[in-house]
Scaffold this motif. Structure first.
Motif, short mmCIF file in Angstrom:
data_model
loop_
_atom_site.label_atom_id
_atom_site.label_comp_id
_atom_site.label_asym_id
_atom_site.label_seq_id
_atom_site.Cartn_x
_atom_site.Cartn_y
_atom_site.Cartn_z
N LYS A 1 37.38 31.76 53.30
CA LYS A 1 37.32 33.02 52.56
C LYS A 1 37.32 32.79 51.05
CE LYS A 1 40.00 36.32 54.42
NZ LYS A 1 41.20 36.88 55.12
N ARG A 2 38.14 31.87 50.58
CA ARG A 2 38.16 31.59 49.13
C ARG A 2 36.80 31.05 48.67
NH1 ARG A 2 41.95 34.26 50.80
NH2 ARG A 2 44.07 33.44 50.87
N THR A 3 36.23 30.15 49.47
CA THR A 3 34.92 29.57 49.13
C THR A 3 33.85 30.66 49.10
OG1 THR A 3 35.56 27.47 50.13
CG2 THR A 3 33.20 27.87 49.83
N LYS A 4 33.91 31.56 50.06
CA LYS A 4 32.91 32.63 50.13
C LYS A 4 32.96 33.49 48.86
CE LYS A 4 31.28 36.41 53.07
NZ LYS A 4 31.54 37.22 54.29
N HIS A 5 34.17 33.84 48.40
CA HIS A 5 34.27 34.63 47.17
C HIS A 5 33.68 33.88 45.98
CE1 HIS A 5 35.57 36.89 43.74
NE2 HIS A 5 36.14 35.79 43.26
N VAL A 6 34.08 32.63 45.83
CA VAL A 6 33.69 31.87 44.63
C VAL A 6 32.18 31.69 44.56
CG1 VAL A 6 33.87 29.62 43.50
CG2 VAL A 6 35.92 30.72 44.43
N THR A 7 31.57 31.33 45.67
CA THR A 7 30.13 31.07 45.65
C THR A 7 29.31 32.37 45.54
OG1 THR A 7 30.13 30.97 48.08
CG2 THR A 7 30.33 28.88 46.90
N SER A 8 29.80 33.44 46.13
CA SER A 8 29.07 34.72 46.00
C SER A 8 29.24 35.30 44.60
CB SER A 8 29.54 35.73 47.06
OG SER A 8 30.92 36.01 46.93
N GLU A 9 30.36 34.99 43.94
CA GLU A 9 30.56 35.47 42.57
C GLU A 9 29.55 34.85 41.62
OE1 GLU A 9 33.27 37.79 39.89
OE2 GLU A 9 32.25 37.96 41.81
N ARG A 10 29.13 33.63 41.93
CA ARG A 10 28.09 32.98 41.11
C ARG A 10 26.82 33.82 41.11
NH1 ARG A 10 27.18 28.22 44.09
NH2 ARG A 10 25.61 29.39 45.24
N GLU A 11 26.41 34.31 42.25
CA GLU A 11 25.18 35.10 42.34
C GLU A 11 25.35 36.47 41.69
OE1 GLU A 11 22.51 33.47 43.28
OE2 GLU A 11 23.95 31.81 43.52
N ARG A 12 26.53 37.06 41.86
CA ARG A 12 26.76 38.37 41.23
C ARG A 12 26.77 38.27 39.71
NH1 ARG A 12 30.24 38.83 45.85
NH2 ARG A 12 31.99 37.92 44.70
N THR A 13 27.26 37.17 39.19
CA THR A 13 27.29 36.99 37.73
C THR A 13 25.87 36.98 37.16
OG1 THR A 13 29.38 35.79 37.84
CG2 THR A 13 28.04 35.44 35.88
N LYS A 14 24.97 36.32 37.84
CA LYS A 14 23.56 36.33 37.40
C LYS A 14 23.00 37.75 37.40
CE LYS A 14 22.69 31.72 39.38
NZ LYS A 14 22.03 31.00 40.50
N ILE A 15 23.31 38.51 38.44
CA ILE A 15 22.81 39.89 38.55
C ILE A 15 23.34 40.75 37.41
CG2 ILE A 15 22.99 42.01 39.94
CD1 ILE A 15 22.97 40.13 42.45
N VAL A 16 24.63 40.58 37.09
CA VAL A 16 25.25 41.40 36.04
C VAL A 16 24.67 41.07 34.67
CG1 VAL A 16 27.40 41.80 34.78
CG2 VAL A 16 27.37 41.90 37.28
N ILE A 17 24.53 39.78 34.35
CA ILE A 17 23.97 39.40 33.05
C ILE A 17 22.54 39.93 32.92
CG2 ILE A 17 23.23 37.47 31.61
CD1 ILE A 17 25.67 35.92 32.69
N GLY B 1 19.11 46.65 31.07
CA GLY B 1 19.49 48.06 31.16
C GLY B 1 19.50 48.60 32.57
N ASN B 2 19.53 47.70 33.57
CA ASN B 2 19.58 48.14 34.97
C ASN B 2 21.06 48.26 35.38
OD1 ASN B 2 19.39 48.57 37.70
ND2 ASN B 2 17.69 47.14 37.99
N PHE B 3 21.69 49.36 34.99
CA PHE B 3 23.13 49.49 35.16
C PHE B 3 23.53 49.77 36.60
CE2 PHE B 3 22.35 50.70 30.66
CZ PHE B 3 22.94 49.58 30.10
N ASN B 4 22.61 50.27 37.41
CA ASN B 4 22.94 50.46 38.83
C ASN B 4 23.16 49.12 39.51
OD1 ASN B 4 22.91 53.28 38.85
ND2 ASN B 4 20.69 53.35 39.14
N ASP B 5 22.34 48.12 39.17
CA ASP B 5 22.55 46.78 39.72
C ASP B 5 23.89 46.20 39.26
OD1 ASP B 5 20.17 46.87 41.05
OD2 ASP B 5 19.16 45.32 39.85
N VAL B 6 24.19 46.42 37.99
CA VAL B 6 25.46 45.93 37.44
C VAL B 6 26.62 46.57 38.20
CG1 VAL B 6 26.96 45.85 35.41
CG2 VAL B 6 24.49 45.52 35.16
N GLY B 7 26.57 47.89 38.36
CA GLY B 7 27.65 48.60 39.03
C GLY B 7 27.82 48.17 40.47
#
Length: 389
Positions: free
Chosen positions: A270-286, A292-298
């Motif tokens: 579970k810890r590994t799953k969070h850490v590795t998926s957070e990597r992909e979410r960080t790219k999406i947010v940046i 200006g795609n704030f729906n994706d960020v949210g």
């Protein structure tokens, strides 16, 4: 904090420590938010923090002795520290200051005695890094007062080492780093492995970030925080046995079938799953903030929250309730921030939506938990600096 409070504290300083020909100097370090990249800064991950306009302020003046005399306005408490410096369980706030002194002296500097008064308006236990702000402002005040050749980046590292080695919390570098190098109206993307960083200025247009304080207090509960870090480290050791190419858990990009061969416990998985998926979410947010795609960020912020809650298990019922309610009310995005177990929720939403949800959420939260929630609007601010009054 306004200058009126600063002048009030100057009078308080001189009342406690006496007047001399030398005026104390005033230094300030901000709080911080982290937009994305949670619980990855001690795992080589990328984070997107910003300094915000809550602050810790210290007055500092050399006292021509070998004693450190410290006063906390918050606790209305004065302590005297003498070398060798050791942990003070009766005044744990002083450990953050003592730890910084110890770490600076490890670098070959000798820090003479001084008088220091500390005050702040960062809500403690809110997940906004009051402890890191105290470490950084102490290090910077000592550096400036005694004219030590130490960069702001090194001040951040000294603060982290103080918390790791003296206070005993195995935190990463993010909090101290953004508090040291923050810039008004900018956040930074920081690679916590290399410490390379760049400033990013985002135009939010009709959107805004704000904070909701759950008013559930935590003190970065050392046992749970350190346990999560240990679980991540043991996961990496097991993965490296089969896949030695990975030096950080954050970099692991294996299929689930490949991870199955690494014999992770359920908790490690579970810890590994969070850490590795957070990597992909960080790219999406940046990318979303830049385009200006704030729906994706949210959407990514909501996903991060539920990952922190279900996979990393550092949330609590109160912050889960706030985020779930915000999601139901149609807010663009929200997630818990900080170490976890209470504290604040970061919200991204359209500016004109706030008035429609504020009272609804206040009422439902009060009914369920018999607690009030506080809403904080903020500005992105400068990092640590001297204040001239």
């Amino acid at each position: 904090m306004d200058s009126f409070r600063s002048k009030e504290n100057l009078n308080r300083f001189e009342s406690i420590f006496g007047k001399t020909k030398q005026l104390p100097r005033l230094f300030q370090a901000p709080a911080r938010i982290n937009i994305i990249g949670e619980h990855v800064d001690y795992l080589g991950g990328t984070v997107l923090p910003a300094a915000i306009n809550f602050a810790v302020q210290v007055y500092l003046r050399p006292n021509d002795t070998s004693t450190y005399r410290l006063h906390s306005v918050t606790y209305n408490e004065t302590v005297e520290l003498k070398k060798p410096l050791v942990s003070n369980p009766k005044a744990p706030w002083s450990d953050y200051i003592a730890g910084v002194i110890v770490e600076i002296e490890k670098k070959g500097h000798t820090i003479p005695g001084f008088d220091l008064l500390v005050d702040g308006n960062i809500p403690q236990g809110s997940g906004l890094s009051s402890s890191a702000a105290l470490e950084v402002v102490t290090g910077y005040a000592i550096k400036e007062t005694f004219e030590l050749v130490i960069s702001k980046e090194e001040v951040a590292l000294i603060g982290q080492r103080a918390e790791n080695h003296f206070v005993g919390t195995n935190c990463g570098i993010m909090d101290q780093f953004i508090i040291a190098v923050g810039k008004e109206n900018d956040c930074i993307s920081l690679n916590t492995d290399t410490l390379k960083y760049s400033y990013h200025h985002f135009d939010l247009g009709d959107y805004e970030f704000y904070l909701i304080n759950s008013n559930v207090k935590h003190s970065l509960k050392d046992s749970a925080y350190n346990q999560r870090r240990a679980e991540c480290e043991s996961s990496l050791v097991k993965i490296q046995t089969k896949y030695p190419i990975f030096t950080h858990l954050y970099d692991v990009n294996l299929e689930e079938s490949e991870l199955d061969t690494c014999h992770l416990t359920n908790q490690e998985w579970k810890r590994t799953k969070h850490v590795t998926s957070e990597r992909e979410r960080t790219k999406i947010v940046i990318n979303g903030l830049e385009s200006g795609n704030f729906n994706d960020v949210g959407s990514a912020l909501f996903q991060t929250h539920w990952s922190l809650s279900k996979e990393f298990e550092v949330s609590c019922p109160e912050t889960d309730f706030i985020v779930d309610s915000l999601q139901s009310l149609g807010v663009t995005g929200a997630r818990m921030i900080g170490g976890g177990f209470g504290g604040c929720v970061l919200v991204l939403d359209k500016k004109d939506h706030f008035s429609k949800i504020e009272e609804v959420l206040k009422k439902s939260y009060q009914q369920k938990y018999n607690l009030a929630i506080d809403f904080y609007k903020f500005q992105i601010s400068d990092g640590v600096k001297e204040i001239y009054i």
